[in-house]
Design an enzyme around this catalytic site. Structure first.
Site, PDB file in Angstrom:
ATOM      1  N   GLU A 114      20.060  -8.655  57.101  1.00 30.42           N
ATOM      2  CA  GLU A 114      19.746  -8.319  58.490  1.00 30.42           C
ATOM      3  C   GLU A 114      20.417  -9.296  59.448  1.00 30.42           C
ATOM      4  O   GLU A 114      20.257 -10.514  59.347  1.00 30.42           O
ATOM      5  CB  GLU A 114      18.229  -8.332  58.717  1.00 30.42           C
ATOM      6  CG  GLU A 114      17.856  -7.886  60.125  1.00 30.42           C
ATOM      7  CD  GLU A 114      16.377  -7.604  60.300  1.00 30.42           C
ATOM      8  OE1 GLU A 114      15.580  -8.037  59.445  1.00 30.42           O
ATOM      9  OE2 GLU A 114      16.022  -6.967  61.313  1.00 30.42           O
ATOM     10  N   GLU A 208      10.273  -0.911  63.589  1.00 34.34           N
ATOM     11  CA  GLU A 208       9.673  -2.239  63.458  1.00 34.34           C
ATOM     12  C   GLU A 208       9.087  -2.667  64.802  1.00 34.34           C
ATOM     13  O   GLU A 208       9.732  -2.546  65.838  1.00 34.34           O
ATOM     14  CB  GLU A 208      10.736  -3.248  63.015  1.00 34.34           C
ATOM     15  CG  GLU A 208      10.187  -4.648  62.810  1.00 34.34           C
ATOM     16  CD  GLU A 208      11.241  -5.584  62.233  1.00 34.34           C
ATOM     17  OE1 GLU A 208      10.955  -6.201  61.208  1.00 34.34           O
ATOM     18  OE2 GLU A 208      12.336  -5.696  62.812  1.00 34.34           O
TER      19      GLU A 208
HETATM   20 MN   LIG Z   1      14.257  -6.191  61.996  1.00 34.87          MN
END
Ligand SMILES: [Mn+2]
Length: 259
Positions: A114, A208
């Site tokens: 990420e 998220e």
């Molecule tokens: Mn994230």
């Protein structure tokens, strides 16, 4: 798909969890952010070794849960670093990820790294930096994980970052600029999703969001969650699902080939 944060691998009963997920028919992925004491981009070999142990445990957990994706900040600590990354630290992270990728391959698990904003890592903050990092790792089961919240802070063009990543994109987080309800912030989801359609992205797209109502104090402090933007998880999640599925349908139509 439900993404489980595996910050505390001992926090739940894996067999029971897998039975529940299979019963309701939902697939599972795992995510993780390393800490300063498990940072594989550290110059300290002992800390790197601790980080690798945590990451291998997470790979095992994902496989035991029937998943194939481990994502998140697998290459450094989720922290505001006081200085820039070093060549030695970067080299340690690359070497650790090569070993982890080979280990994960034995479990049929893919890793997606990420890309995070400058306040949460000092190693890679843009897709362009991430692609260079992937080149150095050089393993086919390691890809990039892009998150609109972080991209909004660092990328010159969110769509441009997606197009540049292309088939090396393995995982996506959709999050608002304020990390609350989708559509309540600044993110241009339409152009981001059109870019995903243009590259033929077929991987996970996971919503998220954070609120101190449900996130523990440790993670809230690390992420800087000081305001509650929501309290009802079910309402937040059902809104996100309808918002993003509608936006994806619009993006599919916008990029549809008629001839
Ligand atoms: Mn994230």
């Amino acid at each position: 798909m439900l993404e489980l944060a595996l910050m505390d691998p001992e926090a739940f009963d894996v067999k029971e969890a897998r039975a529940v997920f299979e019963d309701i028919g939902i697939s599972v992925s795992g995510s993780l952010g390393l800490t300063p004491s498990t940072d594989v981009s550290s110059e300290d070999e002992l800390i790197v070794a601790k980080g690798e142990a945590v990451l291998r445990k997470a790979v095992q957990l994902v496989a035991e849960l029937g998943g194939t994706d481990l994502c998140g900040e697998l290459y450094s600590a989720l922290a505001k670093y006081p200085s820039a990354s070093t060549e030695k630290g970067r080299g340690n992270a690359v070497a650790a990820l090569r070993r982890l990728a080979d280990y994960a391959d034995g479990f049929g698990v893919s890793l997606s790294l990420e890309i995070l904003n400058r306040y949460e890592t000092n190693l890679v903050n843009t897709a362009e930096q991430g692609l260079k990092f992937l080149d150095d790792v050089g393993r086919p089961n390691v890809k990039l994980h892009l998150d609109t919240y972080h991209m909004n802070i660092e990328e010159s063009s969110m769509a441009g970052a997606v197009l540049a990543t292309g088939d090396r994109l393995g995982y996506v987080h959709v999050g608002e600029s304020n990390r609350g309800y989708l559509g309540s912030g600044n993110i241009d989801f339409a152009s981001f999703l059109r870019a995903l359609m243009t590259i033929g992205y077929a991987g996970p797209i996971v919503f998220e969001s954070f609120s101190t109502a449900v996130v523990g104090p440790n993670l809230s402090n690390v992420l800087g969650v000081w305001r509650n933007l929501w309290e009802e998880s079910d309402d937040l999640a059902s809104h996100a699902y309808s918002y993003i599925t509608t936006a994806i349908r619009s993006a599919e139509q916008a990029t549809r080939k008629w001839v």
